[in-house]
Design a protein around this motif. Structure first.
Motif, PDB file in Angstrom:
ATOM      1  N   PRO A  27       0.817  -1.221   0.000  1.00 22.56           N
ATOM      2  CA  PRO A  27       0.000   0.000   0.000  1.00 22.56           C
ATOM      3  C   PRO A  27       0.846   1.263   0.000  1.00 22.56           C
ATOM      4  N   GLY A  28       0.208   2.362  -0.365  1.00 23.53           N
ATOM      5  CA  GLY A  28       0.911   3.632  -0.466  1.00 23.53           C
ATOM      6  C   GLY A  28       1.580   3.780  -1.819  1.00 23.53           C
ATOM      7  N   PHE A  29       2.268   4.894  -1.990  1.00 25.23           N
ATOM      8  CA  PHE A  29       2.896   5.264  -3.254  1.00 25.23           C
ATOM      9  C   PHE A  29       3.987   4.256  -3.642  1.00 25.23           C
ATOM     10  N   HIS A  30       3.589   3.231  -4.408  1.00 22.35           N
ATOM     11  CA  HIS A  30       4.502   2.201  -4.919  1.00 22.35           C
ATOM     12  C   HIS A  30       4.021   1.790  -6.309  1.00 22.35           C
ATOM     13  N   PRO A  31       4.227   2.644  -7.317  1.00 22.65           N
ATOM     14  CA  PRO A  31       3.705   2.347  -8.657  1.00 22.65           C
ATOM     15  C   PRO A  31       4.688   1.589  -9.538  1.00 22.65           C
ATOM     16  N   ASP A  32       4.166   1.118 -10.677  1.00 24.17           N
ATOM     17  CA  ASP A  32       4.977   0.509 -11.734  1.00 24.17           C
ATOM     18  C   ASP A  32       5.783  -0.686 -11.242  1.00 24.17           C
ATOM     19  N   PRO A  33       5.150  -1.658 -10.570  1.00 24.04           N
ATOM     20  CA  PRO A  33       5.930  -2.760 -10.005  1.00 24.04           C
ATOM     21  C   PRO A  33       6.509  -3.678 -11.080  1.00 24.04           C
ATOM     22  N   SER A  34       7.710  -4.161 -10.804  1.00 19.60           N
ATOM     23  CA  SER A  34       8.345  -5.183 -11.635  1.00 19.60           C
ATOM     24  C   SER A  34       8.918  -6.236 -10.706  1.00 19.60           C
ATOM     25  N   VAL A  35       8.798  -7.502 -11.093  1.00 19.95           N
ATOM     26  CA  VAL A  35       9.104  -8.588 -10.181  1.00 19.95           C
ATOM     27  C   VAL A  35       9.965  -9.646 -10.865  1.00 19.95           C
ATOM     28  N   CYS A  36      10.813 -10.298 -10.086  1.00 17.35           N
ATOM     29  CA  CYS A  36      11.557 -11.462 -10.579  1.00 17.35           C
ATOM     30  C   CYS A  36      11.638 -12.486  -9.465  1.00 17.35           C
ATOM     31  N   ARG A  37      11.999 -13.701  -9.840  1.00 19.60           N
ATOM     32  CA  ARG A  37      12.086 -14.809  -8.875  1.00 19.60           C
ATOM     33  C   ARG A  37      13.466 -15.448  -8.925  1.00 19.60           C
ATOM     34  N   VAL A  38      13.976 -15.800  -7.741  1.00 15.25           N
ATOM     35  CA  VAL A  38      15.182 -16.609  -7.619  1.00 15.25           C
ATOM     36  C   VAL A  38      14.824 -17.775  -6.715  1.00 15.25           C
ATOM     37  N   THR A  94      12.437  -1.897 -14.381  1.00 13.25           N
ATOM     38  CA  THR A  94      12.241  -3.332 -14.587  1.00 13.25           C
ATOM     39  C   THR A  94      13.354  -4.061 -13.853  1.00 13.25           C
ATOM     40  N   LEU A  95      12.986  -5.132 -13.151  1.00 14.97           N
ATOM     41  CA  LEU A  95      13.945  -5.945 -12.411  1.00 14.97           C
ATOM     42  C   LEU A  95      14.006  -7.339 -13.024  1.00 14.97           C
ATOM     43  N   ARG A  96      15.205  -7.792 -13.341  1.00  9.04           N
ATOM     44  CA  ARG A  96      15.390  -9.125 -13.885  1.00  9.04           C
ATOM     45  C   ARG A  96      16.605  -9.791 -13.231  1.00  9.04           C
ATOM     46  N   TYR A  97      16.595 -11.127 -13.229  1.00 12.92           N
ATOM     47  CA  TYR A  97      17.694 -11.922 -12.679  1.00 12.92           C
ATOM     48  C   TYR A  97      18.165 -12.897 -13.741  1.00 12.92           C
ATOM     49  N   HIS A  98      19.485 -12.939 -13.955  1.00 11.01           N
ATOM     50  CA  HIS A  98      20.027 -13.825 -14.990  1.00 11.01           C
ATOM     51  C   HIS A  98      21.417 -14.285 -14.590  1.00 11.01           C
ATOM     52  N   LYS A  99      21.557 -15.586 -14.411  1.00  5.89           N
ATOM     53  CA  LYS A  99      22.849 -16.222 -14.150  1.00  5.89           C
ATOM     54  C   LYS A  99      23.626 -15.547 -13.019  1.00  5.89           C
ATOM     55  N   GLY A 100      22.942 -15.373 -11.891  1.00  4.99           N
ATOM     56  CA  GLY A 100      23.601 -14.869 -10.692  1.00  4.99           C
ATOM     57  C   GLY A 100      23.650 -13.361 -10.552  1.00  4.99           C
ATOM     58  N   THR A 101      23.116 -12.645 -11.519  1.00  3.92           N
ATOM     59  CA  THR A 101      23.161 -11.181 -11.474  1.00  3.92           C
ATOM     60  C   THR A 101      21.757 -10.595 -11.563  1.00  3.92           C
ATOM     61  N   PHE A 102      21.498  -9.592 -10.730  1.00  2.00           N
ATOM     62  CA  PHE A 102      20.265  -8.821 -10.812  1.00  2.00           C
ATOM     63  C   PHE A 102      20.501  -7.603 -11.704  1.00  2.00           C
ATOM     64  N   TYR A 103      19.551  -7.344 -12.561  1.00  3.12           N
ATOM     65  CA  TYR A 103      19.598  -6.192 -13.461  1.00  3.12           C
ATOM     66  C   TYR A 103      18.373  -5.311 -13.177  1.00  3.12           C
ATOM     67  N   MET A 104      18.612  -4.033 -12.960  1.00  4.62           N
ATOM     68  CA  MET A 104      17.515  -3.079 -12.827  1.00  4.62           C
ATOM     69  C   MET A 104      17.726  -2.000 -13.881  1.00  4.62           C
ATOM     70  N   ILE A 105      16.745  -1.854 -14.755  1.00  6.82           N
ATOM     71  CA  ILE A 105      16.826  -0.875 -15.827  1.00  6.82           C
ATOM     72  C   ILE A 105      15.691   0.128 -15.655  1.00  6.82           C
ATOM     73  N   THR A 106      15.986   1.415 -15.866  1.00  9.23           N
ATOM     74  CA  THR A 106      14.995   2.450 -15.609  1.00  9.23           C
ATOM     75  C   THR A 106      15.361   3.720 -16.366  1.00  9.23           C
ATOM     76  N   PHE A 143      16.049 -11.757 -21.426  1.00  4.79           N
ATOM     77  CA  PHE A 143      17.176 -12.639 -21.697  1.00  4.79           C
ATOM     78  C   PHE A 143      16.637 -13.889 -22.385  1.00  4.79           C
ATOM     79  N   ASP A 144      16.964 -14.070 -23.660  1.00  5.59           N
ATOM     80  CA  ASP A 144      16.441 -15.202 -24.424  1.00  5.59           C
ATOM     81  C   ASP A 144      17.299 -16.448 -24.200  1.00  5.59           C
ATOM     82  N   ASP A 145      16.741 -17.591 -24.598  1.00  7.41           N
ATOM     83  CA  ASP A 145      17.423 -18.872 -24.409  1.00  7.41           C
ATOM     84  C   ASP A 145      18.728 -18.972 -25.187  1.00  7.41           C
ATOM     85  N   ASP A 146      18.823 -18.250 -26.320  1.00  7.95           N
ATOM     86  CA  ASP A 146      20.013 -18.346 -27.182  1.00  7.95           C
ATOM     87  C   ASP A 146      21.117 -17.378 -26.768  1.00  7.95           C
ATOM     88  N   GLY A 147      20.933 -16.708 -25.624  1.00 12.21           N
ATOM     89  CA  GLY A 147      21.961 -15.797 -25.141  1.00 12.21           C
ATOM     90  C   GLY A 147      21.763 -14.349 -25.539  1.00 12.21           C
TER      91      GLY A 147
END
Length: 530
Positions: A27-38, A94-106, A143-147
């Motif tokens: 709740p409260g001012f928290h817009p534009d959510p992006s989520v990833c799972r590890v 946007t938050l993403r996780y790939h091969k041990g690294t978290f990426y946040m792009i904005t 991050f696509d399957d072909d790298g």
């Protein structure tokens, strides 16, 4: 001295069964959510605009109960907000996780444009920005399957046709590895934005927001066998909206700007923004983070929530829920650092803040800037997360010169806020002053003489009003005035943020000759569900 523990997110209440959940989940001012799972851990980020630190990071084990664990942008080298107007600064991450690294792009719309940062631990530290030579907002990474890695974003600021644009990117350098291409124009709604690309069962799904982040907001989706398209629109678009007959009477409005996630048990979920209006047409808490279950039909299209709408009380099987925690926030300033809940306006100057000048107290030194300034006044604030609450702050202040003031504020932006303060006037006397700043109008609602140096300041809230009072003993409070919540709503004040409850000091054009000390701050919700 009042002594409290930091209890926010640390008081266990009950272990909920897997039979539903309450929206919003943040709740409260928290817009534009992006989520990833590890594995079975989930991480989520939201927009932060002109507030610092930037891009809060949350953690959950059930997608419902979220704990704030840090921020992506904690240094000025990562986030320069100098002179950033209200509702500028950091847009949708946007938050993403790939091969041990978290990426946040904005995007920092106030300086620099699009960039990404990386971390091995989402709690930080995060890298310095890797800048990307591409205009537009709402960037996302896939991050696509072909790298190969794809950057997907909105219309460039060069007069290009409206739509979603994409190119292959090297995330280590930010360099483009392919031409920029228009891949989908959406379904015809204005402002196609917030794109995310996914690969599910051999299909590339492109999900976007349309209609603008307002009452006509919606989420749409298309798919292709290639990440470049052509993309075929879902026949049920929009897959999420409250602009229709079913949703228009809901207490939840403006649904959209979503991100899709598959849980570790194989179920699918959507996080998205929405807002909760008061009196039908005014929302002041900002756009919040909501959750909806997703199932897939036999044709391979997602079905979101209740036929594309959501409810405050969602009846759905969930992941095993973790213990719910108290949403009260109690701060005694006895720690070496401020709680993660506190934010500054733009980049703070550490000279004006101290937790060591007087043990157990927060010291603010008023700088030349006021809450009316597009600058960084001496201010710390937390998000208002509930329609009803009581906030009380204990303050010790003996202003040295006329015009010096310090106090508490219900703050939407520099042109729309209420503030209750102690101020020294030209007659050499101190007063408790309640001021309304409503657009171009700023006026004193009340002015009460006060001779002591120790004072308790209080803001209580209902969905429709704020109530301001003060006390000399912390028990008996004197009311001094009210303020309508609707005057701090986005419909009146404009912008993309929500109300903060903050502490501040100002010298009004020069540095204050005397500091102010705060010993305790408590935020007690009136109803955790509202």
């Amino acid at each position: 001295m009042l002594r409290y523990a930091l209890l926010f997110a640390f008081i266990p209440l009950v272990l909920a069964a897997q039979d539903g959940f309450h929206n919003p989940v943040i709740p409260g001012f928290h817009p534009d959510p992006s989520v990833c799972r590890v594995d079975s851990d989930y991480y989520l980020v939201t927009s932060s605009f002109e507030y610092f630190p930037g891009v809060p990071v949350f953690h959950s084990r059930d997608l419902i109960h979220w704990d704030l664990i840090g921020y992506c942008l904690t240094r000025k080298s990562q986030l320069n907000l100098e002179k950033a107007p209200s509702s500028a600064g950091i847009y949708a991450p946007t938050l993403r996780y790939h091969k041990g690294t978290f990426y946040m792009i904005t995007t920092n719309v106030s300086g620099g444009g699009n960039f990404l940062v990386t971390a091995s631990d989402p709690r930080g530290p995060w890298s310095d920005p890797i800048w990307i030579d591409q205009s537009g907002i709402d960037p996302s990474l896939f991050f696509d399957d072909d790298g190969k890695v794809y950057y997907t974003g909105t219309t460039p600021w060069d007069g290009s046709e409206q739509g979603i644009y994409q190119f292959e990117i090297d995330p280590a350098t930010g360099k483009k590895l392919s031409p920029v291409r228009l891949i989908w124009k959406g379904t015809g709604g204005r402002y196609p934005e917030g794109p995310h690309l996914y690969k599910i069962n051999g299909w590339y799904y492109l999900m976007i927001a349309e209609g603008g982040t307002e009452y006509g907001h919606m989420e749409t989706i298309a798919r292709s066998k290639s990440p470049w398209g052509p993309f075929d629109s879902c026949p049920r678009n929009p897959i999420l909206t409250h602009r229709n007959v079913r949703g228009q009477s809901s207490p939840i409005q403006g649904t959209g700007h979503a991100d899709l996630i598959q849980a570790h048990d194989g179920t699918w979920w959507l996080v998205f923004l929405a807002f909760r209006p008061v009196l039908g047409n005014w929302h002041h808490l900002g756009r919040e983070t909501f959750l909806a279950p997703v199932v897939w039909d036999k044709e391979g299209w997602p079905l979101v929530g209740e036929n594309g709408t959501v409810l405050p009380e969602m009846k759905a099987k969930t992941l095993q829920q973790t213990p719910e925690t108290s949403s009260a926030f109690l701060e005694d300033f006895d720690h070496e650092k401020l709680s993660l809940e506190w934010n500054y306006l733009r980049n703070p100057d550490s000279f004006y803040y101290s937790l060591t000048d007087r043990g157990g107290w927060l010291c603010l030194k008023g700088n030349p800037y006021t809450l009316d300034s597009v600058a960084s006044p001496a201010f710390i604030g937390i998000r208002q997360k509930h329609f009803s609450f009581i906030v009380t702050a204990r303050m010790d202040f003996e202003p040295g010169r006329a015009g010096e003031e310090a106090g508490i504020t219900a703050f939407m932006n520099n042109r729309f806020h209420y503030r209750l303060c102690v101020e020294k006037k030209d007659d050499g006397k101190k007063y408790v002053v309640l001021t309304h700043r409503i657009g171009s109008y700023s006026y004193e609602v009340s002015k009460t003489p006060y001779s002591g140096h120790l004072i308790w300041l209080r803001i209580a809230a209902s969905p429709e009003s704020y109530f301001f009072s003060f006390s000399s003993d912390g028990m008996n409070f004197t009311p001094v005035g009210t303020g309508d919540t609707r005057f701090l709503s986005s419909e009146v004040a404009g912008g993309f943020t929500g109300v903060f409850i903050g502490l501040y000091a100002t010298g009004k054009g020069r540095t204050s000759s005397a500091p102010v000390y705060f010993d305790a701050f408590e935020y007690i919700p009136g109803d955790n569900k509202k």
